[in-house]
Scaffold this motif. Sequence first.
Motif, mmCIF file in Angstrom:
data_model
loop_
_atom_site.group_PDB
_atom_site.id
_atom_site.type_symbol
_atom_site.label_atom_id
_atom_site.label_comp_id
_atom_site.label_asym_id
_atom_site.label_seq_id
_atom_site.Cartn_x
_atom_site.Cartn_y
_atom_site.Cartn_z
ATOM 1 N N SER A 1 0.830 -1.206 0.000
ATOM 2 C CA SER A 1 0.000 0.000 0.000
ATOM 3 C C SER A 1 0.864 1.256 0.000
ATOM 4 O O SER A 1 0.637 2.187 -0.797
ATOM 5 N N TYR B 1 2.709 1.668 -3.537
ATOM 6 C CA TYR B 1 1.893 2.099 -4.676
ATOM 7 C C TYR B 1 1.301 3.491 -4.456
ATOM 8 O O TYR B 1 1.115 4.243 -5.429
ATOM 9 N N ILE C 1 -2.619 1.830 -10.251
ATOM 10 C CA ILE C 1 -3.867 1.759 -9.487
ATOM 11 C C ILE C 1 -4.543 0.401 -9.668
ATOM 12 O O ILE C 1 -5.043 -0.203 -8.703
ATOM 13 N N THR C 2 -4.549 -0.116 -10.883
ATOM 14 C CA THR C 2 -5.194 -1.402 -11.161
ATOM 15 C C THR C 2 -4.508 -2.537 -10.424
ATOM 16 O O THR C 2 -5.174 -3.405 -9.824
ATOM 17 N N ILE D 1 -5.391 -2.327 -6.729
ATOM 18 C CA ILE D 1 -6.780 -2.715 -6.450
ATOM 19 C C ILE D 1 -6.960 -4.220 -6.542
ATOM 20 O O ILE D 1 -7.635 -4.839 -5.702
ATOM 21 N N VAL E 1 -5.568 -5.878 -3.413
ATOM 22 C CA VAL E 1 -6.409 -5.690 -2.229
ATOM 23 C C VAL E 1 -7.687 -6.517 -2.332
ATOM 24 O O VAL E 1 -8.082 -7.202 -1.382
ATOM 25 N N VAL E 2 -8.334 -6.489 -3.485
ATOM 26 C CA VAL E 2 -9.620 -7.173 -3.639
ATOM 27 C C VAL E 2 -9.468 -8.689 -3.576
ATOM 28 O O VAL E 2 -10.300 -9.386 -2.979
#
Length: 409
Positions: free
Chosen positions: A274, A277, A303-304, A307, A310-311
């Motif tokens: 985190s 990035y 960003i992709t 994400i 994290v997801v």
Amino acid sequence: MAMRELIILSWIAFTATAQHGNQSGPRGFPLFSVTGTDEPIEYLDVSSSREGSGSGFGLEPVKDKKIPAVRKQYITPEASQFLTGSLMTAFIPTVYTLVFLLSLPLNGIAIVMFAIKIHPKKPAVIYMLNLAVSDLLFVLLLPFKISYHFNGNNWVYGSGMCRIVTSAFYCNMYCSVLLMMCISVDRFMAVVYPMASLAWRSQQNALAVCSAMWLLAIGGVMPILLSEQTVHLPDLGITTCHDVLEIEKFTGYYLYFFPIFCSIFFFIPLIFTSVCYIRIIQCLSSANVANRSKKTRAIIMAITVFIVFVVCFTPTNIILLTHYVQFAGGHNDSSYVAYLLSMCIGSVSCCLDPLLYYFGSSQCQKQVCNLLQCKSSPELSSTTQSETRSSKIESFPTSLGSQYKKLMA
């Protein structure tokens, strides 16, 4: 005979209540055991009637017989419903099948490209090659999981194979997380500190870091490899693998093992990833670059990737911790089902990793174009080369031009 059975059942119920009244359970569905006693107990033998016994009914206590120990293992009705329901026997293996069919060729091609086509082997290439290998090994284990779930959560490959598959499953999954953290740190150093990081971003250091990540992941799953993971459930007629664990054996051990495990192998990498990035996105956003499209593309890619990380992994590990917090005061089978579901959905990252880390790069697109013979004529080839040279010349004066290439490599 009815009186004898009544006494035995009453004793068993009392023993079970005393033993399991307030116990918590391990990760997975808890397996409870009801154990009777093998000590001799007095009971009335209605079949032995003796004259002159002094009993009005001709019955007398018999003390020379023993009741053998009775041990029955069972799970809760909710756990039985989940194990036989369509969610675990249809939906989860279907998702794993799709992940296997898509991820196997993608990661296989990525490994070939990383190992053969890309030279020299820069640190970013080494990290992504190891990530592709980890994802491929994870995918190669999915047929065992698919067969297990489609077969009604019945493991037919033996106890030893269950331990190997389960430990390798977790090893490759969390090794991928560690390698993604390494990639984020490498990109952070290349973008934010391009000159100061040259001494650290070497091929030897990258190989040493990857070796350390593999050893850490293998060492972390050794307790799983060395402990029994299969449980036979006679009532359901199945043998589970890792989904049901004996409550007496694993209560004190796995109650601490899995929270520590996911903290080391996910929450710490999540913090590093985190921070890296966020700093990368901030640095790229504040940079003044002539080529706006390349800048936007690099920001969107960062960003992709963040994400997706994290997801795919955060819900699984948060549910795992919640599962254990609930077990501190009781047990909740639905939280483990949520964990299995989130882990199944998180496996989609094996399909997304090669698209984000390799096939999304401009270097890969050029190689694929060459393999597919997209150059239709010498004029087109010379035009493409001149455009490439001109774009390089335009971006050369800017200090972040090379950083974008490192980010997108």
